[in-house]
Design a protein around this motif. Structure first.
Motif, PDB file in Angstrom:
ATOM      1  N   TRP A  50       0.837  -1.203   0.000  1.00  0.00           N
ATOM      2  CA  TRP A  50       0.000   0.000   0.000  1.00  0.00           C
ATOM      3  C   TRP A  50       0.871   1.253   0.000  1.00  0.00           C
ATOM      4  O   TRP A  50       0.543   2.237  -0.668  1.00  0.00           O
ATOM      5  N   ALA A  51       1.981   1.189   0.731  1.00  0.00           N
ATOM      6  CA  ALA A  51       2.898   2.336   0.740  1.00  0.00           C
ATOM      7  C   ALA A  51       3.487   2.557  -0.649  1.00  0.00           C
ATOM      8  O   ALA A  51       3.551   3.695  -1.148  1.00  0.00           O
ATOM      9  N   ALA A  52       3.921   1.468  -1.303  1.00  0.00           N
ATOM     10  CA  ALA A  52       4.497   1.582  -2.642  1.00  0.00           C
ATOM     11  C   ALA A  52       3.463   2.099  -3.642  1.00  0.00           C
ATOM     12  O   ALA A  52       3.793   2.883  -4.541  1.00  0.00           O
ATOM     13  N   SER A  53       2.215   1.682  -3.479  1.00  0.00           N
ATOM     14  CA  SER A  53       1.153   2.129  -4.393  1.00  0.00           C
ATOM     15  C   SER A  53       0.913   3.627  -4.272  1.00  0.00           C
ATOM     16  O   SER A  53       0.811   4.342  -5.280  1.00  0.00           O
ATOM     17  N   LEU A  54       0.815   4.104  -3.037  1.00  0.00           N
ATOM     18  CA  LEU A  54       0.563   5.530  -2.822  1.00  0.00           C
ATOM     19  C   LEU A  54       1.761   6.377  -3.234  1.00  0.00           C
ATOM     20  O   LEU A  54       1.600   7.432  -3.863  1.00  0.00           O
ATOM     21  N   ILE A  55       2.955   5.911  -2.886  1.00  0.00           N
ATOM     22  CA  ILE A  55       4.165   6.638  -3.297  1.00  0.00           C
ATOM     23  C   ILE A  55       4.279   6.658  -4.816  1.00  0.00           C
ATOM     24  O   ILE A  55       4.697   7.654  -5.416  1.00  0.00           O
TER      25      ILE A  55
END
Length: 255
Positions: free
Chosen positions: A185-190
């Motif tokens: 989820w962090a990689a997706s938002l970043i």
């Protein structure tokens, strides 16, 4: 539940659109039109490379969750088939424990539908009663003493099926306890942020804002779909035990 699913999908889509637009307008405010001519070429190159990596991450996780979701459906059919096989084979075996085995199998199906499915959603655990009923059938089959080659074949087949049920139950519990790593989820938002940043080179016209919103909205839709597939026992992607429900429509439901 349906309303909550719709609301959650709207939040995913609206959230990613707002994130993309917020990043875009922040960059426009910081940089404005103060950039060199060759900045457009560099920005286009960055957009292409980062968006490709971001899309690949989403695609791989999407495919992984979809495969797991489909595998659970397949396993449910396999388990229901195994139950039906034992139910019919114990009749062919012609033994005094026939009614006990059939009653235990019928009770097992009801426990999975009425109790275990909710437990898998809330506690990520199988029903203890389901395991008890499975063991009851297993022990009854182990105690069978074949008198003919026909009975020996039936006993071996039933033992294989009841062992398969245990394996599929364990796989189902493992699926329930699985969750997507927060790193995804962090990689997706970043990724949304990094893809959006180079778009500051384009002026904030209505068309450009609409196109950027399409990108953010579609990314949010993909992320929502991944989220839904990641938990097949609970909304919004809840999978019903249809194969077991159909068993109850047969004579198994009358035992």
């Amino acid at each position: 539940m349906e309303f909550q699913s719709v609301l959650l999908s709207v939040l995913f889509i609206a959230g990613t659109i707002l994130l993309a637009l917020a990043v875009y307008f922040t960059m426009r405010r910081l940089v404005g039109d103060n950039f060199e001519t060759d900045t457009e070429t560099l920005a286009g190159s960055v957009i292409f490379r980062v968006s490709a990596l971001h899309g690949l991450i989403l695609a791989l996780v999407f495919a992984q969750e979809l495969v797991a979701y489909d595998q659970l459906q397949t396993n449910l059919v396999r388990e229901a088939t195994a139950i039906a096989d034992i139910y019919n084979d114990i009749r062919r075996y012609d033994t005094d424990v026939e009614e006990d085995v059939q009653a235990a199998l019928s009770a097992y199906v009801r426990v999975v539908i009425e109790e275990e499915w909710a437990l898998l959603a809330d506690q990520q655990a199988s029903s203890g009663q389901g395991w008890v009923l499975r063991e009851q059938v297993y022990n009854a089959l182990l105690d069978l003493t074949p008198d003919t080659p026909r009975q020996a074949t039936l006993r071996d087949h039933m033992l294989y099926k009841i062992q398969l049920i245990a394996e599929l139950r364990q796989e189902r519990e493992n699926t329930a306890s699985h969750s997507i790593s927060p790193l995804f989820w962090a990689a997706s938002l970043i990724g949304i942020v990094l893809v959006t940043i180079p778009y500051f080179i384009f002026k904030p016209t209505k068309l450009h804002i609409a196109l950027l919103s399409v990108y953010g909205g579609f990314t949010g839709l993909v992320m929502y779909t991944i989220f839904a597939f990641s938990d097949p026992f609970d909304d919004p992607g809840a999978l019903r035990p249809v194969a077991f429900e159909r068993l109850l429509e047969t004579e198994i439901g009358d035992s």
